[in-house]
Design a protein around this motif. Structure first.
Motif, PDB file in Angstrom:
ATOM      1  N   UNK A 267      -5.829 -31.153  61.162  1.00  0.00           N
ATOM      2  CA  UNK A 267      -6.194 -30.141  59.864  1.00  0.00           C
ATOM      3  C   UNK A 267      -5.850 -31.354  58.805  1.00  0.00           C
ATOM      4  N   UNK A 268      -6.891 -31.531  58.063  1.00  0.00           N
ATOM      5  CA  UNK A 268      -6.907 -32.651  56.837  1.00  0.00           C
ATOM      6  C   UNK A 268      -7.175 -31.908  55.543  1.00  0.00           C
ATOM      7  N   UNK A 269      -6.228 -32.039  54.416  1.00  0.00           N
ATOM      8  CA  UNK A 269      -6.621 -31.535  53.393  1.00  0.00           C
ATOM      9  C   UNK A 269      -7.428 -32.436  52.425  1.00  0.00           C
ATOM     10  N   UNK A 270      -8.548 -32.081  52.023  1.00  0.00           N
ATOM     11  CA  UNK A 270      -9.446 -32.843  51.131  1.00  0.00           C
ATOM     12  C   UNK A 270      -9.784 -32.486  49.892  1.00  0.00           C
ATOM     13  N   UNK A 271      -8.686 -31.610  49.278  1.00  0.00           N
ATOM     14  CA  UNK A 271      -8.763 -31.338  47.859  1.00  0.00           C
ATOM     15  C   UNK A 271      -7.902 -32.077  46.978  1.00  0.00           C
ATOM     16  N   UNK A 272      -8.459 -33.135  46.681  1.00  0.00           N
ATOM     17  CA  UNK A 272      -7.463 -34.333  46.193  1.00  0.00           C
ATOM     18  C   UNK A 272      -7.796 -34.456  44.962  1.00  0.00           C
ATOM     19  N   UNK A 273      -8.792 -33.727  44.031  1.00  0.00           N
ATOM     20  CA  UNK A 273      -8.955 -34.078  42.724  1.00  0.00           C
ATOM     21  C   UNK A 273      -7.874 -33.678  41.835  1.00  0.00           C
ATOM     22  N   UNK A 274      -6.971 -32.670  42.187  1.00  0.00           N
ATOM     23  CA  UNK A 274      -5.932 -32.191  41.322  1.00  0.00           C
ATOM     24  C   UNK A 274      -4.443 -32.351  42.167  1.00  0.00           C
ATOM     25  N   UNK A 275      -4.420 -33.371  42.853  1.00  0.00           N
ATOM     26  CA  UNK A 275      -3.597 -33.672  43.523  1.00  0.00           C
ATOM     27  C   UNK A 275      -2.936 -32.456  44.431  1.00  0.00           C
ATOM     28  N   UNK A 276      -3.556 -31.787  44.953  1.00  0.00           N
ATOM     29  CA  UNK A 276      -3.110 -30.646  45.670  1.00  0.00           C
ATOM     30  C   UNK A 276      -2.733 -30.978  47.337  1.00  0.00           C
ATOM     31  N   UNK A 277      -3.939 -32.059  47.702  1.00  0.00           N
ATOM     32  CA  UNK A 277      -4.010 -32.418  48.913  1.00  0.00           C
ATOM     33  C   UNK A 277      -2.561 -32.600  49.718  1.00  0.00           C
ATOM     34  N   UNK A 278      -1.559 -33.423  49.095  1.00  0.00           N
ATOM     35  CA  UNK A 278      -0.294 -33.809  49.596  1.00  0.00           C
ATOM     36  C   UNK A 278       0.507 -32.509  49.824  1.00  0.00           C
ATOM     37  N   UNK A 279       0.676 -31.864  48.853  1.00  0.00           N
ATOM     38  CA  UNK A 279       1.521 -30.669  48.614  1.00  0.00           C
ATOM     39  C   UNK A 279       1.095 -29.784  49.637  1.00  0.00           C
ATOM     40  N   UNK A 280      -0.128 -29.297  49.593  1.00  0.00           N
ATOM     41  CA  UNK A 280      -0.757 -28.360  50.679  1.00  0.00           C
ATOM     42  C   UNK A 280      -0.460 -28.792  51.866  1.00  0.00           C
ATOM     43  N   UNK A 281      -0.534 -30.119  52.451  1.00  0.00           N
ATOM     44  CA  UNK A 281      -0.310 -30.614  53.732  1.00  0.00           C
ATOM     45  C   UNK A 281       0.993 -30.356  54.060  1.00  0.00           C
ATOM     46  N   UNK A 282       1.994 -30.628  53.148  1.00  0.00           N
ATOM     47  CA  UNK A 282       3.448 -30.811  53.342  1.00  0.00           C
ATOM     48  C   UNK A 282       3.636 -29.046  53.617  1.00  0.00           C
ATOM     49  N   UNK A 283       3.281 -28.207  52.803  1.00  0.00           N
ATOM     50  CA  UNK A 283       3.426 -26.885  52.819  1.00  0.00           C
ATOM     51  C   UNK A 283       2.750 -26.353  54.216  1.00  0.00           C
ATOM     52  N   UNK A 284       1.811 -26.698  54.839  1.00  0.00           N
ATOM     53  CA  UNK A 284       1.556 -26.182  55.979  1.00  0.00           C
ATOM     54  C   UNK A 284       2.398 -26.751  56.988  1.00  0.00           C
ATOM     55  N   UNK A 285       2.899 -27.886  56.916  1.00  0.00           N
ATOM     56  CA  UNK A 285       3.794 -28.575  57.988  1.00  0.00           C
ATOM     57  C   UNK A 285       5.026 -27.538  58.124  1.00  0.00           C
ATOM     58  N   UNK A 286       5.390 -27.247  56.807  1.00  0.00           N
ATOM     59  CA  UNK A 286       6.826 -26.482  56.721  1.00  0.00           C
ATOM     60  C   UNK A 286       6.470 -25.089  57.420  1.00  0.00           C
ATOM     61  N   UNK A 287       5.431 -24.577  57.381  1.00  0.00           N
ATOM     62  CA  UNK A 287       5.264 -23.207  58.066  1.00  0.00           C
ATOM     63  C   UNK A 287       5.071 -23.499  59.657  1.00  0.00           C
ATOM     64  N   UNK A 288       4.766 -24.621  60.001  1.00  0.00           N
ATOM     65  CA  UNK A 288       4.314 -24.909  61.499  1.00  0.00           C
ATOM     66  C   UNK A 288       5.685 -25.506  62.013  1.00  0.00           C
ATOM     67  N   UNK A 289       6.799 -25.632  61.125  1.00  0.00           N
ATOM     68  CA  UNK A 289       7.989 -26.222  61.496  1.00  0.00           C
ATOM     69  C   UNK A 289       7.669 -27.524  62.264  1.00  0.00           C
ATOM     70  N   UNK A 290       7.107 -28.430  61.395  1.00  0.00           N
ATOM     71  CA  UNK A 290       6.816 -29.857  61.599  1.00  0.00           C
ATOM     72  C   UNK A 290       7.529 -30.948  60.570  1.00  0.00           C
ATOM     73  N   UNK A 291       8.262 -30.147  60.074  1.00  0.00           N
ATOM     74  CA  UNK A 291       9.095 -31.093  59.004  1.00  0.00           C
ATOM     75  C   UNK A 291      10.658 -30.934  59.309  1.00  0.00           C
ATOM     76  N   UNK A 292      11.361 -31.941  59.463  1.00  0.00           N
ATOM     77  CA  UNK A 292      12.868 -31.961  59.881  1.00  0.00           C
ATOM     78  C   UNK A 292      13.496 -31.501  58.578  1.00  0.00           C
ATOM     79  N   UNK A 293      14.957 -31.138  58.671  1.00  0.00           N
ATOM     80  CA  UNK A 293      15.713 -30.688  57.674  1.00  0.00           C
ATOM     81  C   UNK A 293      15.681 -31.775  56.439  1.00  0.00           C
ATOM     82  N   UNK A 294      15.499 -32.880  56.674  1.00  0.00           N
ATOM     83  CA  UNK A 294      15.418 -33.836  55.518  1.00  0.00           C
ATOM     84  C   UNK A 294      14.116 -34.088  54.938  1.00  0.00           C
ATOM     85  N   UNK A 295      13.182 -33.212  55.401  1.00  0.00           N
ATOM     86  CA  UNK A 295      11.842 -33.284  54.779  1.00  0.00           C
ATOM     87  C   UNK A 295      10.823 -34.189  55.527  1.00  0.00           C
ATOM     88  N   UNK A 296      11.462 -35.207  56.494  1.00  0.00           N
ATOM     89  CA  UNK A 296      10.409 -35.969  57.062  1.00  0.00           C
ATOM     90  C   UNK A 296       9.890 -35.207  58.385  1.00  0.00           C
TER      91      UNK A 296
END
Length: 299
Positions: A267-296
């Motif tokens: 899954x790739x976020x391509x909504x980059x014009x308003x700097x939303x892509x990285x934040x949305x990607x990280x939010x989806x990763x969190x929902x899928x438990x793809x982030x460790x406790x330290x955020x990595x």
């Protein structure tokens, strides 16, 4: 992180964006360090520069060296093949693309993305002819690469370190592709149909390969609008379904359900014009438990 069967990778489309500096990227971060930083926030990135022109082999080598060992890139195929040649008479340009350094990525080479222009209509004969040209593994890609022309003489990468399957995904942008013949030919060759979330183009979720490839362009404003909690919850649910061998209940399809097998999901976020892509990607990763406790990212 491996789920129940398939692996889910969440990422961003490209990484070189001026508005991201000081927002996603820390202030003072050197531009040459941006890829390394981004690759430690997500688990995959689309390489977009390949769409606009031939890259140098040393670029691929540098990109591969900048990311973690288990990181995977997808590579966007050149617009010369998709938008100018429109998939016709592309044997030599395809060889040039394959010889340009892709194989230097080794195990970090993920799917190749073929993005078609909005004016590109489905042509069954022409599409079948193009799909039959696509190499199915890296050894076949190396053989095709050796057919490059003189423009790459002395700077071509023509060997692979191992024989690995090579994945291809096609993003359509015209309604004429809502055709069961298209879905059938993709399924017969194991090529993925990109699920593109956008207000402008068809959004189809036919499972045609052993992986799913999604591009989230912004469902309200192209390349700009972000994804709210409800939308991200929906995408998390879809990712879990595909990875576990099921299909989402709201899957929009042209043909029947695909084989009930676990699939890797990109899954790739391509909504980059308003700097939303990285934040949305990280939010989806969190929902899928793809982030460790330290955020990595869990690796």
């Amino acid at each position: 992180m491996a789920q129940a069967g398939g692996r889910i990778r969440i990422g961003i489309s490209g990484w070189t964006y001026a508005p991201w500096r000081g927002v996603f990227y820390p202030k003072g971060l050197r531009r040459k360090d941006e890829l390394s930083y981004a690759a430690r926030q997500v688990t995959s990135i689309e390489i977009n520069g390949t769409f606009y022109g031939q890259q140098k082999p040393q670029n691929f080598a540098a990109w591969g060296a900048a990311v973690p060992e288990d990181f995977v890139f997808s590579v966007k195929a050149p617009r010369f093949l998709t938008h100018i040649r429109r998939l016709r008479e592309v044997e030599t340009p395809l060889a040039n693309f394959l010889a340009g350094g892709l194989l230097s990525l080794g195990p970090k080479l993920g799917p190749i993305l073929w993005q078609l222009p909005p004016s590109f209509r489905f042509d069954a004969e022409g599409m079948a002819r193009f799909l039959d040209l696509l190499p199915q593994d890296t050894e076949e890609a190396a053989r095709l690469a050796r057919r490059h022309d003189d423009r790459l003489k002395g700077r071509a990468v023509l060997e692979t370190d191992a024989c690995r399957p090579l994945r291809h995904a096609i993003e359509i942008r015209h309604e004429s592709f809502r055709d069961i013949r298209f879905v059938d030919m993709l399924r017969a060759r194991g090529v993925a149909l990109v699920c593109a979330d956008t207000v402008s183009w068809p959004r189809l979720m036919d499972a045609t390969a052993d992986f799913m490839y999604c591009r989230l362009h912004g469902s309200e404003e192209l390349y700009a609008s972000g994804y709210n909690d409800a939308a991200l919850d929906d995408w998390a649910r879809r990712c879990r379904a595909w990875a576990s061998g099921r299909e989402p209940g709201d899957a929009e399809r042209v043909g029947p359900r695909g084989a009930r097998v676990p699939r890797d999901v990109y899954v790739y976020f391509d909504n980059d014009l308003k700097v939303r892509a990285p934040a949305d990607a990280r939010s989806l990763m969190g929902r899928l438990k793809l982030l460790a406790a330290d955020g990595t990212p869990r690796r």
